[in-house]
Design an enzyme around this catalytic site. Structure first.
Site, PDB file in Angstrom:
ATOM      1  CG  ASP A  59      -3.071   0.789  -1.978  1.00 33.43           C
ATOM      2  OD1 ASP A  59      -2.474   1.489  -2.824  1.00 33.43           O
ATOM      3  OD2 ASP A  59      -3.848  -0.135  -2.283  1.00 33.43           O
ATOM      4  CG  ASN A  96      -0.486   4.967  -4.354  1.00 39.32           C
ATOM      5  OD1 ASN A  96      -1.549   4.330  -4.372  1.00 39.32           O
ATOM      6  ND2 ASN A  96      -0.024   5.555  -5.442  1.00 39.32           N
ATOM      7  CE  LYS A  97       0.870  -1.149  -7.172  1.00 40.47           C
ATOM      8  NZ  LYS A  97       1.070  -2.496  -6.550  1.00 40.47           N
TER       9      LYS A  97
END
Ligand code: MRU
Length: 357
Positions: free
Chosen positions: A245, A255-256
């Protein structure tokens, strides 16, 4: 996938954004039509459209929708209000801000036309904005393919990889980033297998990645996030590939949530950990990951996800949607411009410059 994650329907001045409503997958494949900036904002906020590149594309089209029926006098003010509003939808994926900035730059290049006051000025400016949004969308297709082409070189015939969250066609205009690597490897004749982390709490891995890989006939096995370390220890995994991201100048990668733990597990087990992301996901203004804003989401996503209460009413909840993986745990970053190895400031600077911002 024959159905597009995002598409523009109709003309520039009366068209709208059509999206797959990803909150309903895999049970139902339904489209939603966004005809107002508010509905685009809501779709991003509620993860009907999600994944860093797809959020950026949606916001770009949202900026066109926001000024469709605005007169000459109010145009500029409205345009900047819409930009600010859409930027408030989600904080972590830098692609959102990157796309909004591109739209602003395009507007600024034609803004002097507003003062000429001619009758078709608005039509011309709308055309310019639409063509920038379309360009962002089209470019992302080519970017996905390039990431796939570079990335497939890290996969050997017979390999098994883990991926986390969804960095596939649903998160982009076309082929994905992490999943593009798998798709391209398979198209090149390699046989691969993938473990998909389910990705608590919103289950993007179970609902979206497992669905996408199965749709394309790729051998996928679903695991709970907590099983990844065990699967690695059992020697079942050759590598990990995830999306991103936001990537800071030194390679620290948001990121997630759960990505960081996965990277540590891979590091401990000597398994290579790769990030696949377009150059628009780099934020070179941030020296390292400490400055990346991490979105916090509501308690219901953990206590009452998908309508079923799984925790006592009133329990305190902490729900960060992303985490940051330090660059030292990342073997390579696969971009549309090439592969960055080792991941450090110098190598990132060489490949990614601020010229695309
Ligand atoms: O909250 P989400 O579903 O938008 O999170 C998405 C991710 O973390 C993806 O891995 C990332 O955006 C890359 S998508 C190509």
């Amino acid at each position: 996938m024959s159905i597009e994650t995002l598409s523009w329907v109709g003309g520039v001045s009366d068209g709208f954004l059509r999206l797959i409503d990803q909150t309903l997958l895999p049970l139902r494949l339904c489209m939603i039509d966004c005809r107002s900036t508010e509905s685009v904002w809501e779709a991003i906020k509620q993860l009907r459209v999600r994944g860093a590149p797809a959020i950026g594309i949606a916001a770009a089209y949202g900026m066109v929708i926001g000024v469709q029926n605005v007169g000459l006098n109010l145009f500029e003010k409205r345009f900047y209000n819409v930009a600010q509003y859409l930027a408030s939808s989600r904080p972590t994926a830098v692609n959102l801000f990157w796309a909004i900035d591109r739209m602003k730059r395009r507007f600024e290049s034609v803004k002097p036309m507003l003062s000429s006051g001619g009758s078709d000025v608005i039509v011309q400016i709308l055309d310019e904005l639409f063509s920038e949004a379309r360009k962002i969308h089209e470019e992302d297709r080519a970017i996905c393919r390039a990431i796939g082409n570079y990335g497939q070189s890290i996969i050997k015939n017979g390999d098994t990889f883990i991926t986390h969250c969804n960095a596939g066609g649903l998160a982009t205009a076309d082929y994905g980033t992490a999943l593009a690597v798998f798709f391209t490897a398979v198209e090149g004749g390699k046989k691969i297998s993938v473990y998909a982390d389910e990705t608590r709490p919103l289950l993007q891995g179970a609902r979206l990645t497992a669905w996408e890989l199965m749709e394309r006939g790729i051998n996928v096995t679903l695991i709970c996030d907590s099983m990844a370390a065990m699967v690695m220890r059992q020697g079942k995994v050759n590598g990990v590939i995830v999306g991103a991201d936001r990537i800071a100048a030194n390679g620290d990668t948001a990121n997630k949530i759960g990505t960081y733990g996965l990277a540590i597990s891979a590091y401990v087990h000597g398994i290579p950990f790769y990030v696949a992301a377009p150059s628009s996901t780099f934020d070179l203004a941030l020296a390292d990951g400490a400055g990346i804003p991490i979105e916090e989401r509501g308690a219901d996503e953990i206590c009452c996800s998908f309508g079923v209460r799984t925790a006592p009413e009133g329990v305190a909840v902490y729900n960060p949607a992303f985490d940051v993986t330090p660059a030292k745990f990342i073997n390579s970053i696969i971009t549309e411009r090439g592969i960055i190895t080792p991941v450090n400031k110098e190598n990132i600077e060489k490949l990614i410059t601020n010229t695309n911002r």
